[in-house]
Design an enzyme around this catalytic site. Structure first.
Site: not given
Length: 332
Positions: A89, A252
């Site tokens: 992530c 992201c």
């Protein structure tokens, strides 16, 4: 039995990050990938308890710091969010590294640099500071590549789409403007939330990507709605859908990595060329292809992702097993 978790909350480019600095369970495994599997088997109630309502929300994500399993690393990260326990992530790494450094939870062997183990592999970090504040974090991410192009699907109530799948730490179904998809603002957040799980299910039925070096990493987990800038070689915008009903407020990190690999595969972005990637809310990461490489038999790139995070406070959370909602819940 009451379990106590001390958290540092904040956000990276608008998307929440919860660093659980106290209360991490002891995990079995000789690598962070093995520890991820152990966590999913024995402790997933911690993830749902901390990320789902009533202690979290649809966009909640974060993770734990762990001692390194390899002697040449400074630590390990285990990621949690509403969609699961991710292999990697990007926005979470930027946030957790920022909060950990600012609060003395990570002690780098070399000032300004870290080498961390995540379930997807080894990542390298460069960071800058001003006084006690961490002002930017750059991730040298795991290799990113295009897994498959030209997947044709027919979305009920929307029409046909051609989708590509790329990996940047997670597998993304990438949708570029075509047919009834003209732009992010024309589509709107509500429609993105309606269409994305349908698109993901259709892509999953058509194709299952598997990491060539770790078969435990498999399947499309995210949908990235791409929007080129005026010069698609140096700028773009996206809306990343994850979980059951979440749009990433940040650009992201793993999505930017997958998009860089996608644009490189198409011959649009070259190595060492800065790429500004905006989120749905117009927050920004800067991406760059450091070099070309291989991931097993897949031509790939090494992406660099730069962003910053802000902590918003400390949070001590109890999960009491006598609470009927100790493992959290979702309404939809």
């Amino acid at each position: 039995m009451r379990h106590t978790f001390f958290c540092i909350d904040g956000h990276t480019a608008g998307n929440p990050v919860r660093l659980i600095a106290g209360g991490a369970p002891l995990l079995r495994g000789a690598s962070m990938s093995e520890r991820r599997q152990d966590f999913l088997t024995r402790f997933d109630w911690i993830r749902t308890g901390l990320c789902f309502e009533p202690r979290g929300h649809d966009m909640m994500s974060g993770g734990f710091l762990y001692p390194p399993t390899q002697p040449d690393t400074d630590g390990g990260i285990l990621f949690i969010e509403t969609s699961g326990c991710l292999p990697m992530c990007g926005h979470g790494t930027i946030g957790m590294v920022t909060f950990a450094l600012e609060n003395g939870l990570l002690q780098p062997r070399e000032d300004g640099r870290l080498r961390l183990e995540v379930p997807a592999g080894i990542i390298e970090i460069a960071y800058t500071t001003e006084g006690s504040r961490v002002t930017s974090v750059t991730i040298r991410n795991v290799p990113a590549w295009v897994a498959k192009t030209g997947i044709s699907i027919d979305v009920p109530g929307f029409g046909p789409l051609t989708v590509d799948v790329a990996y940047g730490g997670n597998f993304y179904a990438i949708v570029e403007p075509q047919g009834n998809y003209r732009s992010l603002d024309d589509l709107g957040a509500r429609r993105i939330l309606e269409l994305s799980p349908i698109i993901r299910d259709l892509v999953r039925k058509a194709y299952t990507p598997v990491h060539p070096l770790d078969p435990r990493i498999a399947g499309v987990s995210h949908v990235l709605w791409a929007e080129p800038g005026e010069n698609p070689a140096v700028q773009g915008r996206n809306a990343v859908f994850y979980g059951d009903k979440a749009i990433d407020r940040s650009p992201c990190g793993t999505g930017t990595s997958a998009r860089l690999a996608h644009l490189w595969h198409k011959g649009i972005v070259r190595p060492d060329q800065p790429f500004t990637h905006e989120s749905y809310i117009h927050s920004r990461f800067t991406g760059r292809i450091e070099r070309e490489t291989m991931a097993g038999d897949q031509p790939a790139i090494i992406p660099l992702i730069t962003g910053s995070a802000i902590s918003t406070g400390f949070n001590t959370i109890w999960i009491d097993r006598e609470d009927v909602f100790h493992a959290g819940f979702q309404v939809v």
